[in-house]
Design an enzyme around this catalytic site. Structure first.
Site, PDB file in Angstrom:
ATOM      1  N   ASP A   1       1.143  -1.576   0.287  1.00 54.88           N
ATOM      2  CA  ASP A   1      -0.483   0.297  -0.200  1.00 54.88           C
ATOM      3  C   ASP A   1       0.494   1.670  -0.121  1.00 54.88           C
ATOM      4  O   ASP A   1       2.250   1.034   0.183  1.00 54.88           O
ATOM      5  CB  ASP A   1      -1.159  -0.096   1.215  1.00 54.88           C
ATOM      6  CG  ASP A   1      -1.486   1.377   1.771  1.00 54.88           C
ATOM      7  OD1 ASP A   1      -2.438   1.463   0.831  1.00 54.88           O
ATOM      8  OD2 ASP A   1      -1.476   1.900   2.485  1.00 54.88           O
TER       9      ASP A   1
ATOM     10  N   ASP B   1      -0.193   4.978   0.929  1.00 51.98           N
ATOM     11  CA  ASP B   1      -0.748   5.902   1.866  1.00 51.98           C
ATOM     12  C   ASP B   1      -0.630   5.349   3.396  1.00 51.98           C
ATOM     13  O   ASP B   1      -1.190   4.598   3.427  1.00 51.98           O
ATOM     14  CB  ASP B   1      -1.978   6.914   0.992  1.00 51.98           C
ATOM     15  CG  ASP B   1      -2.051   8.139   0.546  1.00 51.98           C
ATOM     16  OD1 ASP B   1      -1.376   8.683   0.752  1.00 51.98           O
ATOM     17  OD2 ASP B   1      -1.864   7.708  -0.757  1.00 51.98           O
TER      18      ASP B   1
HETATM   19 MG   LIG Z   1      -3.216   3.103   3.672  1.00 53.28          MG
END
Ligand SMILES: [Mg+2]
Length: 229
Positions: free
Chosen positions: A16, A18
């Site tokens: 991932d 962010d």
């Molecule tokens: Mg995230």
């Protein structure tokens, strides 16, 4: 990237962006500067209460941004990524392990962070799966990665990479949030940022994961995983 090699890797690394690689939530910085934190949190709450889909949340929040690209770059100038992430990229390059980023975020914002912190070789090695940002003047819109309710079905992108190989590779997944739960279910080795939503969800649901604080730990663990596979 190495994903086009004909030989199957023992495993692939998917992460991932962010909150996992980036240390700030870039979306919140930009939406809060435009519509205000209160309005943004009201939209977040509608999603939490099941009134709107995640796709709808993103449409409402990103279309509420009224900044030129230059202003957005200025607002994000102090937004950084984990300084140890480059070490993971180098490890994957050296061991020919495919590395992908799966994100519900926007391509231009991800690129902006990576261009500050990574070399051209490191950048070119990674494959990035995300939504696309279109900025015209101060109008922002998204082109979603797929037709799912999520806007980008990250678990499907992980599966797509794993399915490229004759011999299915193991999947290492690294995440931090609730939107990573479906991807976490695809993982053979799961890393969850310590104390955040994904880690807590794993704890509550009895899902095996390796909590991490930074990417220096991930590099160390990739070395160990590689040794036993
Ligand atoms: Mg995230």
């Amino acid at each position: 990237m190495a994903a086009t090699d004909s030989t199957s890797p023992k495993f692939i690394v998917m992460s991932d962006f962010d909150g996992t690689i980036s240390l700030d939530d870039t979306g919140n910085i930009l939406t809060d500067a435009s519509m205000g934190k209160e309005r943004r949190e009201a939209i977040d709450n509608e999603y939490m209460e099941g009134k709107i889909s995640f796709r709808e949340l993103q449409i409402q929040e990103w279309s509420g941004v009224n900044l030129t690209w230059e202003t957005a770059v200025e607002l994000l100038k102090d937004s950084t990524i984990d300084p140890h992430f480059a070490g993971v990229v180098d490890w994957c390059i050296a061991h020919k392990i495919p590395l992908g980023i799966v994100s519900a975020g926007l391509d231009k914002l991800i690129d902006l962070h990576f261009e500050h912190s990574l070399t051209k070789e490191q950048l070119e090695y990674m494959e990035i799966f995300s939504n696309k940002l279109i900025v015209v003047g101060d109008k922002w819109s998204i082109r979603f990665a797929d037709d799912s309710e999520l806007g980008h079905d990250k678990a499907a992108s992980i599966k797509k990479v794993a399915d490229r190989y004759e011999v299915a590779p193991k999947v290492v997944f690294i995440g931090d949030g609730i939107s990573d739960v479906a991807s976490a279910k695809e993982a053979d080795y799961l890393f969850a940022k310590r104390g955040l939503d994904l880690d807590n969800w794993c704890e509550k649901n009895g899902v095996k994961r390796d909590p991490f604080d930074d990417f220096a730990y991930i590099t160390k663990r990739l070395e160990e995983i590689s040794a036993v596979l």
